[in-house]
Design a protein around this motif. Structure first.
Motif, short mmCIF file in Angstrom:
data_model
loop_
_atom_site.label_atom_id
_atom_site.label_comp_id
_atom_site.label_asym_id
_atom_site.label_seq_id
_atom_site.Cartn_x
_atom_site.Cartn_y
_atom_site.Cartn_z
N ASP A 64 -3.67 10.36 -9.03
CA ASP A 64 -2.84 10.07 -10.19
C ASP A 64 -2.37 8.61 -10.16
O ASP A 64 -2.14 8.05 -9.09
N ASP A 65 -2.21 8.03 -11.34
CA ASP A 65 -1.61 6.70 -11.41
C ASP A 65 -0.21 6.72 -10.82
O ASP A 65 0.24 5.75 -10.20
N ILE A 66 0.50 7.81 -11.08
CA ILE A 66 1.86 7.94 -10.55
C ILE A 66 2.11 9.42 -10.28
O ILE A 66 1.82 10.28 -11.11
N PRO A 122 -2.28 18.46 4.04
CA PRO A 122 -1.72 17.10 4.06
C PRO A 122 -2.36 16.25 2.97
O PRO A 122 -3.58 16.23 2.81
N PHE A 123 -1.52 15.59 2.18
CA PHE A 123 -2.08 14.75 1.11
C PHE A 123 -1.37 13.41 1.04
O PHE A 123 -0.24 13.25 1.50
N LYS A 124 -2.09 12.45 0.47
CA LYS A 124 -1.51 11.15 0.16
C LYS A 124 -1.54 10.95 -1.33
O LYS A 124 -2.36 11.54 -2.06
N MET A 125 -0.65 10.10 -1.82
CA MET A 125 -0.58 9.83 -3.25
C MET A 125 0.08 8.48 -3.46
O MET A 125 0.53 7.83 -2.50
N GLN A 126 0.16 8.06 -4.73
CA GLN A 126 0.83 6.80 -5.02
C GLN A 126 1.95 7.02 -6.02
O GLN A 126 1.86 7.88 -6.91
N TRP A 166 1.86 5.89 -1.07
CA TRP A 166 1.60 4.47 -1.34
C TRP A 166 2.45 4.06 -2.54
O TRP A 166 2.32 4.61 -3.62
N MET A 167 3.32 3.07 -2.31
CA MET A 167 4.25 2.64 -3.35
C MET A 167 3.91 1.23 -3.82
O MET A 167 3.58 0.36 -3.02
N GLY A 168 4.06 1.02 -5.11
CA GLY A 168 3.83 -0.31 -5.67
C GLY A 168 5.05 -1.20 -5.43
O GLY A 168 5.84 -1.44 -6.34
N VAL A 169 5.18 -1.68 -4.21
CA VAL A 169 6.31 -2.55 -3.85
C VAL A 169 6.12 -3.93 -4.47
O VAL A 169 7.06 -4.54 -4.97
N GLU A 170 4.91 -4.46 -4.39
CA GLU A 170 4.46 -5.72 -5.01
C GLU A 170 5.04 -6.97 -4.35
O GLU A 170 4.31 -7.84 -3.92
N SER A 171 6.39 -7.10 -4.30
CA SER A 171 6.97 -8.37 -3.85
C SER A 171 8.35 -8.12 -3.24
O SER A 171 9.03 -7.15 -3.58
N GLY A 172 8.76 -9.03 -2.35
CA GLY A 172 10.11 -9.01 -1.81
C GLY A 172 11.02 -9.96 -2.54
O GLY A 172 12.12 -10.25 -2.08
#
Length: 505
Positions: free
Chosen positions: A261-263, A286-290, A313-319
């Motif tokens: 999924d996109d989200i 066990p699964f992974k996702m974003q 997996w998270m869209g952190v992008e930048s600090g």
């Protein structure tokens, strides 16, 4: 003779980075289309290019199945399809060429075809199936198999060339599906699961398969292209998703899942329902996702853990809050640390997607991102540079700077296609150093002290920071009405020793 031969254009061994990772998944979008066609009684075959030679293998499939219609139906759940890699376009054109030589009518669906309709049609594709295309495909194929070419004009969601004028004709837009449960499960039996099992077992020791629970994303990050689903968001029922998980676990032998999924986790109530259904069916794998950092609340994370989630997996992008605001990301820096802590508390791996090179990012912003990684210690990271995709505000901002190269050749390309603060060499060095640093931290945490130390990679970053500066980088569009909160430090690194202080725990 087969009615329809479905295929797609992504071949793992044309992509250096993905070949090294060796995490291949069947073309889920293609298999959804196959399932719908089979459901109405059509004879359907699939040639899967993921692990099979798209040159010789596809020609063999043509001879075997002798299809009346060939459809290059991209897996729109594969983010690499959205990136429109040039190798994929080349494969699609080659499939077209050999299919036409065999006398088949050829259709195409995917992000690249939707973005370059005229180019694909003039190349020779009979139709471009626009956007979400399963039902469009079914209707178009029904007309073509009956040799009712005129009927195509009544099929929503199509583009084709006018017979007399040669101009591009677009039929009315097709409304997106709201009830995803009306689709049959993907026809996974049409691909060779043994190939995938062998690849995964050899590389990772377990077998992973892919699944989706939703389509689309309602958020509006201005660099994210949405040629298929736009800003819409639709979900399958939790009960049906849990049943598919059960099938993958017991019928296909999956030991791990990737929710493509996109989200994922947008609606906490749905996540709780999924957890309950999974427990009822003994379907947990066990699964992974974003997802997004602001969705990783303590309650949501607990429900995800119950459903089997092992990695996010998270869209952190930048600090840098300045950069996040410029991206229209809609997240705050403090949410990143909180999400990381919530996931750690439930023993779920927290992984970050990071993006360097966005317009306006400078050395200070880059160090803020390094500090964020240091302070929160993710379990893994994926580092890329900002990639302008057609149809986005970001693309419009930098379009005038794009030259002949407007797409990466593969996912390891990492080329800056506009004027960022630095040239390609710097960003590739930064990618290597930050990956090595995270690997080193996590290796030490897991007792692997022998992992190589990344100091030399950081020395190279510092050397290139001076020599790879662009004199005229793309300027940042500001958000003057917003208060910007940044991870600040008394000073910023101007030497390698100072940078080591940034990296020190």
């Amino acid at each position: 003779m087969t009615d329809v031969l479905l295929t797609h254009s992504y071949h793992l061994y044309y992509d250096r980075k993905q070949t090294r990772k060796m995490q291949p998944y069947p073309p889920l979008g293609t298999l959804y289309a196959a399932g719908l066609l089979r459901n109405v009684g059509l004879s359907v075959a699939v040639f899967d290019t993921m692990l099979n030679d798209p040159e010789k293998g596809f020609q063999d499939a043509l001879r075997q199945h002798q299809p009346r219609i060939v459809v290059v139906f991209e897996d729109n759940f594969n983010f690499l399809s959205k990136m429109c890699l040039t190798r994929m376009r080349e494969v699609a054109y080659r499939i077209l060429e050999v299919s036409q030589a065999a006398g088949a009518t050829v259709l195409v669906n995917g992000s690249d075809a939707s973005d370059h309709v005229s180019e694909y049609l003039h190349k020779g594709f009979r139709c471009v199936l626009l956007g979400e295309a399963e039902w469009t495909l079914l209707e178009a194929v029904s007309h073509l198999l009956k040799e009712d070419e005129a009927g195509l004009e009544h099929v929503p969601g199509l583009a084709y060339l006018h017979e007399s004028t040669g101009e591009v004709v677009r039929t009315e837009s097709r409304k997106l599906m709201r009830d995803l449960d009306q689709l049959p499960f993907p026809s996974r039996d049409l691909v060779d699961a043994r190939q995938y099992r062998q690849a995964w077992k050899a590389a990772h020791g377990y077998f992973s398969l892919n699944i989706v629970a939703s389509r689309g994303c309602p958020y509006r990050c201005n660099w994210c292209a949405k040629p298929i689903y736009g800003d819409s968001f639709s979900m399958r029922s939790a009960a049906l998703v849990a049943e598919e998980m059960r099938q993958l676990k017991y019928d296909f032998g999956a030991e791990h899942l990737w929710f493509a999924d996109d989200i994922f986790g947008l609606k906490p109530k749905w996540v709780r329902e999924l957890a309950a259904e999974v427990e009822k069916l003994d379907a947990a794998i066990p699964f992974k996702m974003q997802s997004r950092v602001d969705l990783m609340t303590a309650e949501n994370v607990r429900a995800l853990r119950r459903a089997g989630c092992a990695e996010v997996w998270m869209g952190v992008e930048s600090g840098s809050q300045k950069i996040l605001d410029s991206m229209d990301k809609g997240t705050r820096l403090e949410q990143i640390a909180k999400a990381r802590e919530n996931l750690r508390h439930e023993a779920i791996r927290a992984c970050y997607f990071l993006q360097f090179g966005y317009p306006g990012e400078n050395w200070h912003d880059i160090q803020n991102t390094i500090r964020l990684v240091r302070d929160t210690r993710p379990d893994d990271i994926g580092v890329s540079v900002s990639y302008p995709l057609p149809g986005t505000k970001f693309f419009d901002r930098v379009q005038a700077q794009l030259g002949d190269k407007t797409n990466w050749s593969d996912s390891d390309d990492m080329a800056m296609m506009f004027q960022g603060a630095y040239t390609n060499e710097f960003y590739r060095a930064l990618h290597d150093a930050l990956h090595a640093q995270v690997d080193c931290w996590n290796g030490a945490k897991n007792g692997h002290e022998s992992l190589a130390q990344p100091e030399e990679l950081w020395r190279r970053v510092m050397r290139l920071e001076r020599s790879c500066r662009n004199p005229r980088p793309t300027v940042l569009s500001t958000h003057p009405d917003q208060k910007l909160v940044q991870l600040q430090a008394p000073v910023y690194a101007t030497s390698f020793d100072e940078l080591l202080n940034v990296l020190a725990s």
